[in-house]
Design an enzyme around this catalytic site. Structure first.
Site, PDB file in Angstrom:
ATOM      1  N   CYS A 111       3.343   4.568  55.024  1.00  0.00           N
ATOM      2  CA  CYS A 111       4.464   3.376  54.954  1.00  0.00           C
ATOM      3  C   CYS A 111       4.212   2.310  54.049  1.00  0.00           C
ATOM      4  O   CYS A 111       5.208   1.737  53.281  1.00  0.00           O
ATOM      5  CB  CYS A 111       5.129   3.276  56.448  1.00  0.00           C
ATOM      6  N   ASP A 345      13.843   0.461  55.370  1.00  0.00           N
ATOM      7  CA  ASP A 345      12.758   1.137  56.168  1.00  0.00           C
ATOM      8  C   ASP A 345      12.172   2.314  55.464  1.00  0.00           C
ATOM      9  O   ASP A 345      12.924   3.241  55.285  1.00  0.00           O
ATOM     10  CB  ASP A 345      13.441   1.461  57.650  1.00  0.00           C
ATOM     11  N   HIS A 347      10.467   4.891  56.954  1.00  0.00           N
ATOM     12  CA  HIS A 347      10.086   5.581  58.175  1.00  0.00           C
ATOM     13  C   HIS A 347      11.010   6.696  58.261  1.00  0.00           C
ATOM     14  O   HIS A 347      11.797   6.790  59.227  1.00  0.00           O
ATOM     15  CB  HIS A 347       9.783   5.134  59.348  1.00  0.00           C
TER      16      HIS A 347
END
Length: 458
Positions: A111, A345, A347
């Site tokens: 990430c 994000d 993820h």
């Protein structure tokens, strides 16, 4: 025979983990993000106000965000288009195997590399397209239906696991060709912008040949003792991005470089040297520079006194975002409203896209809706990025940021400083750039120290 059996078990284990991660990181809770009509929203130096225009007008459900008190008029659509136009880079699965490992996904460990890619991508957008650019198709992206999300995820997990066991991969082809999309643009400038838009995204493709793809970044990370599957902190990623840009052999990238601050200090003469060297003989212009500053906004927790400084940084037109996050999760911070940070994000596990084909689909590289997070939850370890088009730009930016640092520091030491002169004038070891040793001994020591502060979601 025994060795062969062990290899088979390892391969099966890797495939099972890949399939499990696919489900884990596709199970995204589709919550709405609320914005207030009473406060401006800042996004990478641009300010938006959501004010009354038509009380009966409602924000389209596909946007994934609503405005408190049901007031969604004003600049909402402009904000959405601007946000969606930023390049979104997330976990991917089933991409070509990373050399030296059996990994075909970065789910669970990549990430911070992804947020670093997003910051660099924004710098490249400023360099080639400018801050005013937005993607013409941005508002055509729709969110997945929340009611069917769970069942779709379960189906995806089952199909992924079965495909993993059989070694097969589903190939998807885009429904709209590049030619059809190009025909939508009204003039040559828009067409040229779309070409650069695609080119920038292709540089971040998940293949060994992509200049700033995961495979290349991992190769540069090996020089600092990192390997695929390891944790990467924001400071380490800053140095990896610098090496990737310095080593990129592409004519379009000759006019841009990256400088990483040393121990929270930006040495102005070093930056200007990087901007004025290695220019082509027929090009007398300065190089553009992306300045990356790894900092800590406190000790164990983020110090609330730094909130105004972070907001000030994200209000600057030459800010390219922040590689940060909250403990154990890395996010790409791009804006704020009140005391909440707006972020993208990484993820979210998506399927591999082959960017080498001429008309590869762009939709999965753009985030359909923003997310917000309280500043208090932010991890103190982060890397701040700025883009300066030339030496004059850099001097103006350094003066403006220095004033901001003085105001925010009050009685404390500033987060970082701009110093006249070269780092060698202050007894710092010069940086080496040879192929055999991409990181100097001084850099390795700093990276090793920063590596104890890394955070990546497992």
């Amino acid at each position: 025979m025994e060795a062969t059996g062990t290899d088979d078990v390892d391969k099966l284990k890797t495939k099972f983990i890949s399939a499990w991660n696919n489900m884990k990181y596709s199970w995204v809770l589709k919550t709405k993000t609320y914005f207030s009509r009473n406060s401006p929203v800042l996004l990478l130096g641009k300010c938006y106000h959501f004010k009354y225009e038509d009380e009966d007008e409602l924000l389209p459900a596909r946007s994934g965000c609503t405005i408190e008190d049901h007031v969604i008029a004003g600049n909402v659509e402009e904000f959405r288009k601007d946000f969606i136009s930023r390049i979104w880079l997330t976990y991917r699965e089933e991409f070509p195997q990373i050399e030296g490992s059996a990994l075909t996904t970065d789910c669970g460990w990549g990430c911070t590399l992804r947020t670093g890619q997003m910051l660099l991508a924004q710098g490249l957008i400023l360099h080639f397209l400018g801050r005013a650019w937005t993607w013409p198709d941005a508002l055509n992206i729709e969110n997945s239906d929340s009611e069917s999300w769970t069942s779709n995820t379960v189906k995806k997990f089952t199909a992924s696991f079965e495909a993993s066991l059989s070694g097969e991969r589903e190939l998807k082809t885009p429904t709209i060709s590049l030619k059809e999309k190009i025909e939508r643009y009204s003039d040559d400038r828009e067409m040229q912008n779309e070409i650069y838009h695609r080119k920038i995204i292709s540089w971040f493709g998940d293949s060994p040949l992509a200049l700033f793809g995961l495979h290349q970044l991992i190769e540069y990370g090996k020089k600092s003792g990192k390997k695929a599957g390891d944790w990467y902190g924001p400071a380490v990623v800053a140095h990896i991005l610098r090496k990737a840009v310095e080593e990129a052999r592409h004519p379009d990238l000759k006019g841009i470089t990256i400088y990483v601050a040393q121990d929270c200090t930006v040495y102005s003469s070093d930056v200007i040297d990087k901007q004025c060297t290695s220019m082509a003989s027929d090009n007398t212009n300065d190089k553009a520079v992306i300045i990356l500053v790894p900092v800590r906004l406190g000790g164990e927790r983020t110090n609330a006194d730094y909130l105004d400084f972070v907001k000030g940084i994200l209000s600057l037109e030459y800010c390219v975002g922040i590689i940060g996050g909250k403990p154990k999760q890395s996010y790409y911070f791009a804006g704020f409203q009140d005391d909440s940070l707006i972020y993208m994000d990484p993820h979210y596990c998506q399927s591999f896209v082959d960017v080498s084909i001429k008309d590869f689909p762009l939709e999965t590289f753009h985030c359909p809706s923003p997310k917000k997070m309280s500043f208090r939850k932010m991890d103190p370890s982060c890397t701040i990025g700025f883009y300066c088009r030339n030496v004059q730009d850099f001097k103006r930016a350094s003066e403006e940021i220095t004033k901001m640092l003085k105001i925010s520091s009050k009685e404390k030491y500033p987060l970082f400083t701009f110093v006249n002169g070269h780092s060698r004038d202050y007894d710092f070891t010069s940086t080496t750039t040879s192929e055999e040793d991409l990181f100097s001994e001084d850099e390795k020591k700093r990276i090793k120290r920063f590596s104890t502060e890394e955070f990546v979601l497992l």
